[in-house]
Design a protein around this motif. Structure first.
Motif, PDB file in Angstrom:
ATOM      1  N   GLY A  29      -5.261   7.741  -1.137  1.00 52.36           N
ATOM      2  CA  GLY A  29      -6.475   7.459  -0.383  1.00 52.36           C
ATOM      3  C   GLY A  29      -7.201   6.217  -0.858  1.00 52.36           C
ATOM      4  O   GLY A  29      -7.678   5.412  -0.052  1.00 52.36           O
ATOM      5  N   VAL A  46      -5.427   3.111   0.344  1.00 51.85           N
ATOM      6  CA  VAL A  46      -5.675   2.858   1.771  1.00 51.85           C
ATOM      7  C   VAL A  46      -7.009   2.149   1.955  1.00 51.85           C
ATOM      8  O   VAL A  46      -7.119   1.178   2.720  1.00 51.85           O
ATOM      9  CB  VAL A  46      -5.633   4.176   2.568  1.00 51.85           C
ATOM     10  CG1 VAL A  46      -6.190   3.976   3.979  1.00 51.85           C
ATOM     11  CG2 VAL A  46      -4.210   4.705   2.646  1.00 51.85           C
ATOM     12  N   ASP A  47      -8.036   2.604   1.268  1.00 54.19           N
ATOM     13  CA  ASP A  47      -9.348   1.963   1.381  1.00 54.19           C
ATOM     14  C   ASP A  47      -9.285   0.508   0.905  1.00 54.19           C
ATOM     15  O   ASP A  47      -9.884  -0.382   1.529  1.00 54.19           O
ATOM     16  CB  ASP A  47     -10.385   2.737   0.567  1.00 54.19           C
ATOM     17  CG  ASP A  47     -10.724   4.086   1.187  1.00 54.19           C
ATOM     18  OD1 ASP A  47     -10.487   4.266   2.400  1.00 54.19           O
ATOM     19  OD2 ASP A  47     -11.218   4.965   0.459  1.00 54.19           O
ATOM     20  N   ARG A  48      -8.550   0.267  -0.189  1.00 54.38           N
ATOM     21  CA  ARG A  48      -8.411  -1.109  -0.669  1.00 54.38           C
ATOM     22  C   ARG A  48      -7.665  -1.965   0.336  1.00 54.38           C
ATOM     23  O   ARG A  48      -8.032  -3.127   0.580  1.00 54.38           O
ATOM     24  CB  ARG A  48      -7.669  -1.126  -2.019  1.00 54.38           C
ATOM     25  CG  ARG A  48      -8.491  -0.658  -3.193  1.00 54.38           C
ATOM     26  CD  ARG A  48      -7.813  -1.026  -4.510  1.00 54.38           C
ATOM     27  NE  ARG A  48      -6.479  -0.436  -4.639  1.00 54.38           N
ATOM     28  CZ  ARG A  48      -6.253   0.762  -5.154  1.00 54.38           C
ATOM     29  NH1 ARG A  48      -7.260   1.499  -5.587  1.00 54.38           N
ATOM     30  NH2 ARG A  48      -5.018   1.227  -5.255  1.00 54.38           N
ATOM     31  N   CYS A  80       0.839  -1.198   0.000  1.00 49.76           N
ATOM     32  CA  CYS A  80       0.000   0.000   0.000  1.00 49.76           C
ATOM     33  C   CYS A  80       0.873   1.248   0.000  1.00 49.76           C
ATOM     34  O   CYS A  80       1.860   1.322   0.731  1.00 49.76           O
ATOM     35  CB  CYS A  80      -0.931   0.027   1.215  1.00 49.76           C
ATOM     36  SG  CYS A  80      -2.053   1.444   1.239  1.00 49.76           S
ATOM     37  N   VAL A 129      -7.435  -1.694   3.648  1.00 47.77           N
ATOM     38  CA  VAL A 129      -8.265  -2.045   4.801  1.00 47.77           C
ATOM     39  C   VAL A 129      -9.308  -3.081   4.398  1.00 47.77           C
ATOM     40  O   VAL A 129      -9.566  -4.037   5.144  1.00 47.77           O
ATOM     41  CB  VAL A 129      -8.909  -0.778   5.385  1.00 47.77           C
ATOM     42  CG1 VAL A 129      -9.936  -1.142   6.453  1.00 47.77           C
ATOM     43  CG2 VAL A 129      -7.834   0.140   5.968  1.00 47.77           C
ATOM     44  N   GLY A 130      -9.896  -2.925   3.215  1.00 50.44           N
ATOM     45  CA  GLY A 130     -10.856  -3.920   2.745  1.00 50.44           C
ATOM     46  C   GLY A 130     -10.224  -5.278   2.540  1.00 50.44           C
ATOM     47  O   GLY A 130     -10.812  -6.312   2.901  1.00 50.44           O
ATOM     48  N   ARG A 162      -5.835   8.938   7.121  1.00 49.42           N
ATOM     49  CA  ARG A 162      -6.645   8.148   6.194  1.00 49.42           C
ATOM     50  C   ARG A 162      -6.880   6.739   6.728  1.00 49.42           C
ATOM     51  O   ARG A 162      -7.987   6.191   6.629  1.00 49.42           O
ATOM     52  CB  ARG A 162      -5.959   8.079   4.833  1.00 49.42           C
ATOM     53  CG  ARG A 162      -6.068   9.351   4.013  1.00 49.42           C
ATOM     54  CD  ARG A 162      -5.331   9.188   2.699  1.00 49.42           C
ATOM     55  NE  ARG A 162      -5.654  10.270   1.772  1.00 49.42           N
ATOM     56  CZ  ARG A 162      -4.786  10.818   0.947  1.00 49.42           C
ATOM     57  NH1 ARG A 162      -3.523  10.399   0.938  1.00 49.42           N
ATOM     58  NH2 ARG A 162      -5.152  11.780   0.118  1.00 49.42           N
ATOM     59  N   LEU A 163      -5.828   6.135   7.277  1.00 51.14           N
ATOM     60  CA  LEU A 163      -5.951   4.782   7.806  1.00 51.14           C
ATOM     61  C   LEU A 163      -6.904   4.733   8.987  1.00 51.14           C
ATOM     62  O   LEU A 163      -7.739   3.828   9.099  1.00 51.14           O
ATOM     63  CB  LEU A 163      -4.574   4.249   8.202  1.00 51.14           C
ATOM     64  CG  LEU A 163      -3.732   3.759   7.020  1.00 51.14           C
ATOM     65  CD1 LEU A 163      -2.252   3.887   7.308  1.00 51.14           C
ATOM     66  CD2 LEU A 163      -4.091   2.317   6.685  1.00 51.14           C
ATOM     67  N   LYS A 180      -9.380   6.777   9.641  1.00 47.73           N
ATOM     68  CA  LYS A 180     -10.735   6.952   9.138  1.00 47.73           C
ATOM     69  C   LYS A 180     -11.251   5.665   8.494  1.00 47.73           C
ATOM     70  O   LYS A 180     -12.422   5.315   8.636  1.00 47.73           O
ATOM     71  CB  LYS A 180     -10.781   8.092   8.124  1.00 47.73           C
ATOM     72  CG  LYS A 180     -10.710   9.487   8.734  1.00 47.73           C
ATOM     73  CD  LYS A 180     -10.894  10.561   7.682  1.00 47.73           C
ATOM     74  CE  LYS A 180     -12.294  10.522   7.072  1.00 47.73           C
ATOM     75  NZ  LYS A 180     -12.478  11.609   6.077  1.00 47.73           N
ATOM     76  N   ALA A 181     -10.375   4.955   7.787  1.00 50.88           N
ATOM     77  CA  ALA A 181     -10.787   3.743   7.088  1.00 50.88           C
ATOM     78  C   ALA A 181     -11.144   2.615   8.039  1.00 50.88           C
ATOM     79  O   ALA A 181     -12.071   1.824   7.775  1.00 50.88           O
ATOM     80  CB  ALA A 181      -9.685   3.305   6.123  1.00 50.88           C
TER      81      ALA A 181
END
Length: 250
Positions: free
Chosen positions: A68, A71-73, A63, A75-76, A124-125, A127-128
């Motif tokens: 951004g 980061v979302d990917r 990552c 965490v998913g 960002r992390l 928040k995710a």
């Protein structure tokens, strides 16, 4: 929080301090997502070592935390792989040595990169992972800052300001994510054998160690053990603990 069987995402988990943190958590029975930016082979090697040494599940994930969407990917993907996500350790960081008086050397490009990795990335992390931890009813976040964030010291103005921001972001996120998620921070002093330290001048390293009361660098294992303590705690949040062999008192 009981740690055995929980899942931790450790950013920069293949670095000098990051590896110590991964091992300290794995010893407690925590499954580990080792996040790396570039060194895939090293991160996968760390994951294999953790799995074989502690009989836990470990895997490496790439990552760029300045992105951004990435980061979302991330965490998913971690949630999909492990089925849950209980702990986030924001250890990934970037620095470059620029003497404070060298304002010309502190270019906008350098400033933006340091802020993107050291401050915006952790935000960002956090928040995710926030909705996942809220839905689970518990979570722990540990940010790795620096004593440079507590005074005008460190490798550059940008690095010091980014770490000061991370310390205050810890406080703000502790408010935002309570009561389900506990957010704390560690501010190490000089650490030997890390990527961040490798960017420093030799005289800077020697001067920092000599200026401490204990006349030695901070200890990576002390920092890793404090991460474990901050993951276990039920009543400490929004706090920053300094581990620096006795240089900064706050």
């Amino acid at each position: 929080m009981e740690l055995r069987g929980t899942v931790a995402l450790v950013t920069g988990g293949n670095g000098g301090l990051g590896q110590r943190i991964c091992h300290a958590l794995a010893r407690e029975g925590v499954h580990i997502a080792v996040m790396y930016a570039k060194s895939r082979d090293q991160a996968e090697s760390v994951a294999r070592e953790l799995a074989s040494s502690y009989q836990i599940n470990a895997a490496a994930f790439a990552c760029d935390i300045a992105d951004g969407a990435a980061v979302d990917r991330l965490v998913g993907d971690v949630k999909a792989h492990f089925g849950r996500l209980d702990i986030l350790v924001n250890d990934a960081a970037y620095n470059i040595a620029i003497p404070f008086p060298d304002l010309d050397g502190l270019t906008q490009e350098v400033w933006d990169k340091i802020m993107a990795v050291n401050l915006t990335g952790p935000m960002r992390l956090m928040k995710a992972v926030a909705p996942i931890m809220k839905a689970q009813g518990r979570g722990r976040i540990v940010n790795i800052a620096s004593v440079a964030g507590l005074g005008p010291t460190g490798s550059s103005i940008a690095y010091a300001v980014s770490k000061a921001g991370l310390i205050h972001l810890t406080r703000c996120m502790a408010v935002a994510m309570a009561p389900e998620t506990i957010v704390n921070c560690i501010a190490p002093g000089l650490l030997e054998g890390t990527r961040a330290t490798s960017n420093l001048r030799a005289e800077h390293i020697e001067r920092s160690a000599a200026a401490s009361l204990l006349k030695k660098p901070a200890d990576k294992d002390d920092c890793a053990d404090m991460v474990v303590t901050m993951c276990r705690t039920e009543t400490m949040t929004g706090q920053t603990i300094v581990i620096d062999s006795g240089r900064v008192f706050h």
